[in-house]
Every structure is written in structure tokens, then in C-alpha cells.
Design a protein around this motif. Structure first.
Motif, PDB file in Angstrom:
ATOM      1  N   HIS A 111      26.031  47.558  50.792  1.00 45.43           N
ATOM      2  CA  HIS A 111      26.635  46.566  49.905  1.00 45.43           C
ATOM      3  C   HIS A 111      25.650  45.968  48.920  1.00 45.43           C
ATOM      4  O   HIS A 111      26.039  45.375  47.911  1.00 45.43           O
ATOM      5  N   THR A 114      25.977  46.184  44.984  1.00 41.31           N
ATOM      6  CA  THR A 114      26.817  45.305  44.164  1.00 41.31           C
ATOM      7  C   THR A 114      25.969  44.376  43.301  1.00 41.31           C
ATOM      8  O   THR A 114      26.394  43.963  42.217  1.00 41.31           O
ATOM      9  N   LEU A 118      27.234  44.354  39.244  1.00 39.86           N
ATOM     10  CA  LEU A 118      27.925  43.219  38.627  1.00 39.86           C
ATOM     11  C   LEU A 118      27.368  42.741  37.283  1.00 39.86           C
ATOM     12  O   LEU A 118      28.146  42.388  36.384  1.00 39.86           O
ATOM     13  N   HIS A 132      35.802  39.072  46.807  1.00 44.73           N
ATOM     14  CA  HIS A 132      34.879  39.655  47.781  1.00 44.73           C
ATOM     15  C   HIS A 132      35.608  39.807  49.108  1.00 44.73           C
ATOM     16  O   HIS A 132      35.919  38.823  49.783  1.00 44.73           O
ATOM     17  N   TYR A 211      36.614  41.315  39.216  1.00 41.84           N
ATOM     18  CA  TYR A 211      35.925  42.470  39.784  1.00 41.84           C
ATOM     19  C   TYR A 211      36.176  42.456  41.291  1.00 41.84           C
ATOM     20  O   TYR A 211      36.019  41.408  41.932  1.00 41.84           O
ATOM     21  N   THR A 213      34.997  43.675  44.946  1.00 38.24           N
ATOM     22  CA  THR A 213      33.975  44.302  45.770  1.00 38.24           C
ATOM     23  C   THR A 213      34.492  44.335  47.205  1.00 38.24           C
ATOM     24  O   THR A 213      34.803  43.289  47.797  1.00 38.24           O
ATOM     25  N   ASP A 215      33.950  45.643  50.983  1.00 35.34           N
ATOM     26  CA  ASP A 215      33.198  46.169  52.122  1.00 35.34           C
ATOM     27  C   ASP A 215      34.241  46.579  53.156  1.00 35.34           C
ATOM     28  O   ASP A 215      35.094  45.772  53.537  1.00 35.34           O
ATOM     29  N   ASP A 257      34.226  48.217  43.551  1.00 30.58           N
ATOM     30  CA  ASP A 257      33.342  48.996  44.412  1.00 30.58           C
ATOM     31  C   ASP A 257      33.872  48.969  45.837  1.00 30.58           C
ATOM     32  O   ASP A 257      34.485  47.993  46.273  1.00 30.58           O
TER      33      ASP A 257
END
Length: 286
Positions: A111, A114, A118, A132, A211, A213, A215, A257
Motif C-alpha cells: 500500500h 499510494t 496520489l 480509503h 480517488y 484507494t 486495500d 488503486d
């Protein structure tokens, strides 16, 4: 900057021209700071391999998203030392955003990547907020001697941009002061099991430009067992997808991502789940 095609392709049986793509997939097989289970450097290749097992017609979106055009770029060179890799990755992303209007999907890798993904988005979108999805807060300024740790993945962006966290069920004592403070809104998993209310809350808290992200340990280990630091009590598949669908429908998502896939020998569950997640998100964003 020229982006060469990858030998492994996401979903598409044939590679398309970079300029014809609606989506660009960039593998980032970086692994340097994993602190428990290892193997995230093998994640991108495993996800690309698993994507060939997906049905091209998506049963939820009722479409064949691959026909929009998916270009898979060659993986980023991750053999460099930390102090050279992160600037290289940031320059690569900056070049990608300058070269195409296609929506980028990045496949990690740990991770920490990121942190470099960004900044080019932040420079281009003054109102950018970050959703997130994770089991961990990842708000440590540094961890085990590295400011580029996977445990510090979103700390730099949280200093400048709105960060909305969901799925969180592990917060360290050295990062607790940063959750639900300043730009950060942290939705601890056990306190937010009313998912209809959570959806309303995150849509209100995010700005118009987002955005994502993701995990994979934000999911319950029953859904995504192949990850380095799994935590019990995470999102089930349909709970998470409903939230992602709402964000994709009501916000302008500019980048995604998906990180921390760590393949498990004898099991393809996580890489297949991550591949389906990416393809589904592409469908939502088509």
C-alpha cells in the motif's frame, strides 16, 4: 512518456492501442516494507492472470466493459531503492495523466505505493478527496524506520486533502491522534454496521472529485484471505460493492488503486476477487 504494453493483459484477449483505451491498468509490483505476511510483489501478475477467468459479460452491470478498451501497461520498475523508486513512480503517474484521458487503475504491490500515486492527482484536482478502504488506518508518519511504509500509506495525503476511511478495525497508538482529526474522517467498522447510513455519510463527507484507494484487507478474510495483515470483521462483498457503486455513480472518480494482494499457494480466491473488483468498478465507471 511512452507506455509499453504488458505481456500480461487485464481481461482483454488482445492488446489495444494506448490511445484507444477508456481504462489504463498499470501494475506496480513493489514490496519493501511488508511487516508480516509477504508476497505483494507477486500480486499484480496474479491479478492479471486471474482476470482471464472472468466472464466478459458482467452479471451486475449487464455489459461487456472490455469493449470500452482496456490497455495494460508494462509493470513499473520496482527494483530501485526506496529513495529512487517513489520519485520514479510519481513521475510515471504524472506522465500517464498527461498522456491520456483514460481512467487509470493501479494494481499493487504494497500500500505504500499510494504515496507516489496520489500527488499527480492532487496537483490536477484542487478539490480531490480520497476514499480509503482498508482494515488499517495507515496514518503513521513513519513505521519501522521508513516514512514510505505500508503503514504510512495515506499519512502524507491526509495532511493536505480530505480523507474518508471505511472498514477500519486496526488503529495503532502512534496514529490514533490522526484519526477523526483535521482532514481525516475515520469510520471504524464496528461503529458503522448500518451500511445505508454509512453510504449517506461518506457521500456527504467526500468532495465531488474522488480517488479510491482499496486495500483488499478492507474485506473480511472470508472474501480476501490472501493479504499480508488480515483482520477479522471486514466488509463482505455485496456490502462493499454497494458503497463503491454509490460513490462511482454520484462522484467523479479520477483514479483507483487496488493493493496488498498477496497470493496464497494453492488458493486463487484473492487474486480472482481483486480482478473481479477491478472489472466491476470499470463497469460502474463506464
Amino acid at each position: 512518456m511512452i507506455f509499453k504494453p504488458s505481456k500480461k493483459r487485464f481481461v482483454a484477449r488482445e492488446q489495444i492501442a494506448f490511445g484507444d483505451a477508456a481504462f489504463v491498468v498499470l501494475p506496480v509490483p513493489y514490496e519493501k516494507t511488508t511487516s508480516y505476511g509477504k508476497g505483494t510483489k507477486r500480486g499484480p501478475a496474479a491479478v492479471l492472470d486471474a482476470s482471464y477467468q472472468l466472464e466478459l459479460w458482467d452479471e451486475e452491470t449487464k455489459g461487456e466493459t472490455w469493449k470500452k478498451g482496456i490497455f495494460t501497461a508494462a509493470p513499473v520498475n520496482c527494483a530501485l531503492p526506496e529513495n529512487k523508486f517513489f520519485p520514479l513512480l510519481e513521475r510515471t503517474v504524472d506522465g500517464l495523466l498527461s498522456a491520456t484521458r483514460a481512467l487509470p487503475f493501479f494494481i499493487g504491490g504494497e500500500h505504500s505505493v499510494t504515496q507516489a500515486l496520489l500527488p499527480p492527482f492532487i496537483r490536477r484536482h484542487k478539490d480531490l478527496s480520497i476514499l480509503h478502504f482498508d482494515a488499517h488506518a495507515d496514518l503513521r508518519p513513519s513505521y519501522q524506520g521508513s516514512a514510505h511504509s505500508h503503514a504510512s500509506a495515506v499519512y502524507p495525503a491526509s495532511r493536505t486533502n480530505r480523507l474518508v476511511q471505511i472498514g477500519i478495525r486496526s488503529v495503532g497508538s502512534d496514529e490514533r491522534q490522526y484519526h477523526n482529526a483535521g482532514n481525516v474522517r475515520t469510520h471504524l467498522m464496528h461503529e458503522n454496521l448500518d451500511f445505508a447510513k454509512l453510504e449517506r455519510d461518506i457521500l456527504r463527507e467526500l468532495t465531488d472529485t474522488v480517488y479510491l484507494t482499496i486495500d483488499v484487507d478492507g474485506f473480511d478474510p472470508a472474501e480476501m484471505p490472501g493479504t499480508g495483515t488480515p483482520q477479522p470483521g471486514g466488509f463482505r462483498w455485496h456490502e462493499a460493492m454497494k458503497l463503491f457503486k454509490a460513490v462511482c455513480a454520484k462522484k467523479k472518480v479520477v483514479g483507483v488503486d487496488v493493493v496488498e494482494v498477496s497470493p496464497v499457494k494453492g488458493s486463487n480466491i484473492t487474486e480472482l476477487g481483486a480482478a473481479k473488483l477491478i472489472y466491476r468498478l470499470m463497469g460502474y465507471l463506464s
